[in-house]
Each structure stands twice: as structure tokens, then as C-alpha cells.
Scaffold this motif. Structure first.
Motif, mmCIF file in Angstrom:
data_model
loop_
_atom_site.group_PDB
_atom_site.id
_atom_site.type_symbol
_atom_site.label_atom_id
_atom_site.label_comp_id
_atom_site.label_asym_id
_atom_site.label_seq_id
_atom_site.Cartn_x
_atom_site.Cartn_y
_atom_site.Cartn_z
ATOM 1 N N ALA A 161 0.832 -1.211 0.000
ATOM 2 C CA ALA A 161 0.000 0.000 0.000
ATOM 3 C C ALA A 161 0.865 1.259 0.000
ATOM 4 N N ALA A 162 1.960 1.235 0.751
ATOM 5 C CA ALA A 162 2.846 2.404 0.792
ATOM 6 C C ALA A 162 3.481 2.660 -0.566
ATOM 7 N N MET A 163 3.870 1.597 -1.273
ATOM 8 C CA MET A 163 4.470 1.783 -2.595
ATOM 9 C C MET A 163 3.451 2.327 -3.604
ATOM 10 N N LEU A 164 2.199 1.872 -3.504
ATOM 11 C CA LEU A 164 1.156 2.443 -4.358
ATOM 12 C C LEU A 164 0.998 3.931 -4.072
ATOM 13 N N TRP A 165 1.008 4.294 -2.799
ATOM 14 C CA TRP A 165 0.838 5.688 -2.395
ATOM 15 C C TRP A 165 2.030 6.529 -2.854
ATOM 16 N N LEU A 166 3.228 6.005 -2.687
ATOM 17 C CA LEU A 166 4.427 6.730 -3.109
ATOM 18 C C LEU A 166 4.463 6.897 -4.624
ATOM 19 N N LEU A 204 6.867 9.415 -7.186
ATOM 20 C CA LEU A 204 8.157 8.751 -7.068
ATOM 21 C C LEU A 204 8.242 7.636 -8.104
ATOM 22 N N PRO A 205 9.450 7.344 -8.607
ATOM 23 C CA PRO A 205 9.594 6.247 -9.564
ATOM 24 C C PRO A 205 9.000 4.958 -9.004
ATOM 25 N N ALA A 206 8.233 4.263 -9.825
ATOM 26 C CA ALA A 206 7.525 3.064 -9.377
ATOM 27 C C ALA A 206 8.400 1.815 -9.399
ATOM 28 N N GLN A 207 9.696 1.992 -9.624
ATOM 29 C CA GLN A 207 10.663 0.902 -9.518
ATOM 30 C C GLN A 207 11.282 0.987 -8.123
ATOM 31 N N PHE A 208 10.995 0.005 -7.273
ATOM 32 C CA PHE A 208 11.399 0.095 -5.871
ATOM 33 C C PHE A 208 12.463 -0.942 -5.528
ATOM 34 N N ALA A 209 13.512 -0.482 -4.832
ATOM 35 C CA ALA A 209 14.539 -1.360 -4.281
ATOM 36 C C ALA A 209 14.318 -1.406 -2.771
ATOM 37 N N LEU A 210 13.936 -2.564 -2.262
ATOM 38 C CA LEU A 210 13.551 -2.700 -0.860
ATOM 39 C C LEU A 210 14.742 -3.113 0.003
ATOM 40 N N SER A 248 14.167 -11.054 9.937
ATOM 41 C CA SER A 248 13.877 -12.378 10.482
ATOM 42 C C SER A 248 14.098 -13.437 9.413
ATOM 43 N N ALA A 249 13.024 -14.078 8.933
ATOM 44 C CA ALA A 249 13.158 -15.103 7.897
ATOM 45 C C ALA A 249 13.051 -14.530 6.492
ATOM 46 N N GLY A 250 12.844 -13.222 6.380
ATOM 47 C CA GLY A 250 12.774 -12.596 5.061
ATOM 48 C C GLY A 250 11.454 -12.814 4.336
ATOM 49 N N ILE A 251 10.400 -13.094 5.095
ATOM 50 C CA ILE A 251 9.112 -13.374 4.455
ATOM 51 C C ILE A 251 8.612 -12.177 3.657
ATOM 52 N N ASN A 252 8.784 -10.970 4.183
ATOM 53 C CA ASN A 252 8.327 -9.782 3.460
ATOM 54 C C ASN A 252 9.210 -9.451 2.263
ATOM 55 N N LEU A 253 10.443 -9.933 2.281
ATOM 56 C CA LEU A 253 11.336 -9.682 1.153
ATOM 57 C C LEU A 253 10.896 -10.458 -0.088
ATOM 58 N N MET A 254 10.049 -11.462 0.104
ATOM 59 C CA MET A 254 9.581 -12.275 -1.021
ATOM 60 C C MET A 254 8.242 -11.778 -1.566
ATOM 61 N N MET A 255 7.825 -10.549 -1.182
ATOM 62 C CA MET A 255 6.484 -10.089 -1.514
ATOM 63 C C MET A 255 6.272 -9.855 -3.005
ATOM 64 N N ARG A 256 7.305 -9.833 -3.792
ATOM 65 C CA ARG A 256 7.127 -9.715 -5.245
ATOM 66 C C ARG A 256 6.347 -10.906 -5.784
ATOM 67 N N ARG A 257 6.352 -12.002 -5.008
ATOM 68 C CA ARG A 257 5.648 -13.219 -5.412
ATOM 69 C C ARG A 257 4.266 -13.340 -4.759
ATOM 70 N N TYR A 258 3.803 -12.282 -4.086
ATOM 71 C CA TYR A 258 2.517 -12.328 -3.398
ATOM 72 C C TYR A 258 1.464 -11.523 -4.167
ATOM 73 N N ASP A 273 6.791 -1.881 -9.202
ATOM 74 C CA ASP A 273 7.584 -3.072 -9.483
ATOM 75 C C ASP A 273 8.726 -3.111 -8.484
ATOM 76 N N ILE A 274 8.999 -4.285 -7.962
ATOM 77 C CA ILE A 274 10.095 -4.463 -7.013
ATOM 78 C C ILE A 274 11.306 -4.970 -7.782
ATOM 79 N N VAL A 275 12.338 -4.130 -7.871
ATOM 80 C CA VAL A 275 13.508 -4.468 -8.683
ATOM 81 C C VAL A 275 14.641 -5.040 -7.834
ATOM 82 N N GLY A 276 14.476 -5.028 -6.525
ATOM 83 C CA GLY A 276 15.481 -5.606 -5.645
ATOM 84 C C GLY A 276 14.928 -5.684 -4.234
#
Length: 368
Positions: A143-148, A153-159, A165-175, A208-211
Motif C-alpha cells: 500500500a505504501a508503494m502504491l501511495w508513493l 516517485l519512480p515506481a521501480q522500488f529497491a527494498l 527475520s526469515a525474510g518473508i516480506n522480502l519475497m512479496m514480489r511473489r505475493y 515493481d520491485i527491482v530488488g
């Protein structure tokens, strides 16, 4: 809410001593009842009752004489996680009766017996903070990336996430996300996140999540069954959908594990922001339910590094800071964002976009 209106005591997060321990457990009971977790509330209530007894052996003696700040250290959830692990591992049938919602005449005695029987197993659970990695919170980053993006702001995001922790949120490009009717992510994703949405939807833009990379002082490897089981133990047993999300995250990690550095928050952020900014890409520093566990001196360094990098950010290569953290006064989780530079003015200050259930079951969107 279950069990009626929850009653919270005002607690200094840094308070120490036996009375602070009791208040931390009392507030945890209220918090669990307020968020639909009656089993966990019953376990924590039993632990609260044990504080005024001599039951529980060395584990409860250590809890009663806790050297740190019990609220900031999430002490109740440390021991509760260990007890849940006993149930998940089928190691104590009497204790499991509580988790299975069977009739138990005296839960306090059952919990005390379990603690005394499994002292060697439970003692290490007090050594570190709970790992509460939760895919349901990634709605906030989406939601924050949609708002930004809507802010220009450029819609290409490097997170770049601290406390991954286990990096579950880092895999959100697949959600896949459905946020009040606005969708993002692959439609065929196994992980599907559809929180109950209150208020207007977020901007119907795209990103889009580029990293995606993160750090943690003790990363959890989801491909290791023992570590995955430990992470499951911190999930409140009432929330079966969270276990399903965890299984989906484990499957995703076994396909392509997230990139997590074993580093402190300050070292990671300073290193990330020392790298040259790339034109056409928005760099993001983000965290969810972790800020309270970061030592104050590290928080100061993180803030200093972000603000220094923000001062050098350009319209072509901006910087954003996304935070989903608990408000200690309202006991709700708040999604807030800062970004640099801001042609409209005000973006460099915190802007609250919404409040939410701690595990993303519902969201109340506030942003225009």
C-alpha cells in the motif's frame, strides 16, 4: 475483540523490576483478548498468576527477576512461544489440552507443571526476542508503494528491510494483494493477502520491485525445518490462516530464498545508503514490528543515516522510509511514511497512512 473491552495499564516500555514484569504480562493478556487470541491470553494469564507463587522452577525465577525491561523485551511472548513449541512438538499432552480448547480445571497448574517438566527446553526461549515474521504485514509495504507511486516517485522500488527475520516480506514480489479492491502482484500467486479494508482504497497505480534484501542479527532459515518450526511457535495458535501463510512462505523460500545479511540495523542501513543511488529507482528503508527491539544507539544511527541520505536524494533517485510499528498508547499498528525529496512539501515528515490489526487481518486506510 473477544472477552469484552481490553484493559491496558500505562507502562513505561523501559521500566524494570517485578512490578514491570507483572504489568507486561497483564497487558499481554489484554492485548491477546483484544486481538482475538483467547488461547494465548489464557496461557499468558496463567503465567501472570504464577508470578505471585513459587511454581515454575528456574524458568519462572528468571522471569520474576528479569534484568531487562520486560515490555521492551517482549518477555511474555518469549515464554509463550516456548510453551507453544511444546504443543506443536506434541511434547506435553496436558499442556496441549489448553491449546486444543479442551476443558482444563486449573490452567495455571497445568502451565506450571509443563514449565517444571521442560525446564531445559524452555530456558533458551528466554534468551532472545520473539521472531514474529508475518506475511500478512506486507500489505503495508504494498500500500505504501502504491501511495508513493501516486506521489510521483519512480515506481521501480529497491527494498531494504531491517529486522527481516526469515525474510518473508522480502519475497512479496511473489505475493498477490487485494487492498480494498486495488490489486497488485501476480494473480496466480500461492500467497494471497486480502485484508478486510475500511475506508477508501489506496491509489490504483502500480509498482515493481527491482530488488529486495534485508538484515537481521539472527536470521531464520526457512529451509531448515527446525528453524521454521521455531518461527511457527511464535504464531498465535488461534490464527490458522497465519500457519497457511507460513507454509506458503516456506515453499517460496525453498524455491528462491531471500537475501538476508547477518548484521545490525545501523550497519546495514549505513552500508546500503553509502551505495550510489540509481536514477529512475526509489530506494526504500522499511521495517515492521521491529523498531522496539533495535537498541536506542542503533536507532539514532539509522535515523541519522536516512536523513543524511534523504538530504542528497533527487527527484530521479528518491528515498523512502516505510514503517509499520505499534503505537504504545493506542495498541494499534500504524503505517507511516517519510520520503525525500518532496516537491509538494511535507513528505519529509512522517505521514500516517493507516492503522491495522497486528497481523494484517484488517486495515483502516486514512490517507487521501
Amino acid at each position: 475483540m473477544s472477552g469484552g473491552e481490553a484493559k491496558y495499564e500505562t507502562v513505561d516500555p523501559q521500566a524494570k523490576g517485578f512490578e514491570a514484569v507483572k504489568r507486561a504480562f497483564a497487558n499481554q493478556v489484554a492485548y491477546c483478548r483484544d486481538n482475538g487470541a483467547p488461547v494465548t491470553a489464557e496461557i499468558c494469564d496463567a503465567l501472570l498468576g504464577l508470578l505471585d507463587t513459587e511454581r515454575g522452577g528456574a524458568v519462572m525465577r528468571r522471569v520474576r527477576k528479569w534484568a531487562g525491561a520486560p515490555l521492551a523485551d517482549a518477555l511474555p511472548l518469549r515464554i509463550a512461544g516456548g510453551l507453544h513449541a511444546l504443543h506443536l512438538g506434541d511434547q506435553d499432552a496436558a499442556l496441549s489440552a489448553i491449546y486444543l480448547r479442551q476443558r482444563v480445571s486449573n490452567p495455571q497448574d497445568v502451565v506450571a507443571d509443563a514449565i517444571e517438566r521442560h525446564e531445559a527446553f524452555l530456558m533458551p526461549w528466554l534468551d532472545g526476542p520473539p521472531q514474529t515474521n508475518e506475511a500478512g504485514r506486507s500489505w503495508a509495504y504494498a500500500a505504501a508503494m502504491l501511495w508513493l507511486s501516486d506521489k510521483g516517485l519512480p515506481a521501480q522500488f529497491a527494498l531494504n528491510e531491517i529486522g527481516s527475520s526469515a525474510g518473508i516480506n522480502l519475497m512479496m514480489r511473489r505475493y498477490f494483494f487485494n487492498l480494498g479492491g486495488v490489486t497488485a502482484g501476480p494473480g496466480g500467486a500461492q500467497m494471497r493477502l486480502v485484508p478486510e479494508w475500511l475506508g477508501s482504497p489506496p491509489p490504483d497505480t502500480a509498482y515493481d520491485i527491482v530488488g529486495a534484501r534485508g538484515c537481521d542479527i539472527a536470521p531464520v532459515d526457512l529451509t531448515d525445518p527446525a528453524q521454521a518450526l521455531r518461527l511457527k511457535a511464535y504464531i498465535w495458535p488461534e490464527f490458522t490462516e497465519r500457519f497457511a501463510r507460513m507454509d506458503a512462505a516456506i515453499a517460496a523460500a525453498n524455491t528462491m530464498p531471500p537475501e538476508i545479511a547477518r548484521e545490525s540495523a545501523d550497519v546495514f542501513v549505513e552500508k546500503v545508503l553509502a551505495e550510489p543511488a540509481e536514477a529512475g529507482m526509489t530506494r526504500v528503508i522499511m521495517h515492521s514490528v521491529v523498531w522496539q527491539y533495535v537498541p536506542e544507539y542503533q536507532r539514532e544511527k539509522v535515523i541519522e543515516a536516512i536523513e543524511a541520505a534523504g538530504a542528497k536524494a533527487t527527484q530521479d533517485a528518491p528515498l523512502a522510509w516505510i514503517s509499520l510499528e505499534a503505537n504504545r498508547d493506542t495498541h494499534r499498528h500504524e503505517l507511516s511514511v517519510r520520503y525525500w525529496p518532496d516537491s509538494e512539501g511535507g513528505g519529509e515528515e512522517w505521514q500516517r497512512l493507516g492503522v491495522a490489526h497486528p497481523h494484517g487481518a484488517w486495515v483502516e486506510w486514512e490517507a487521501a
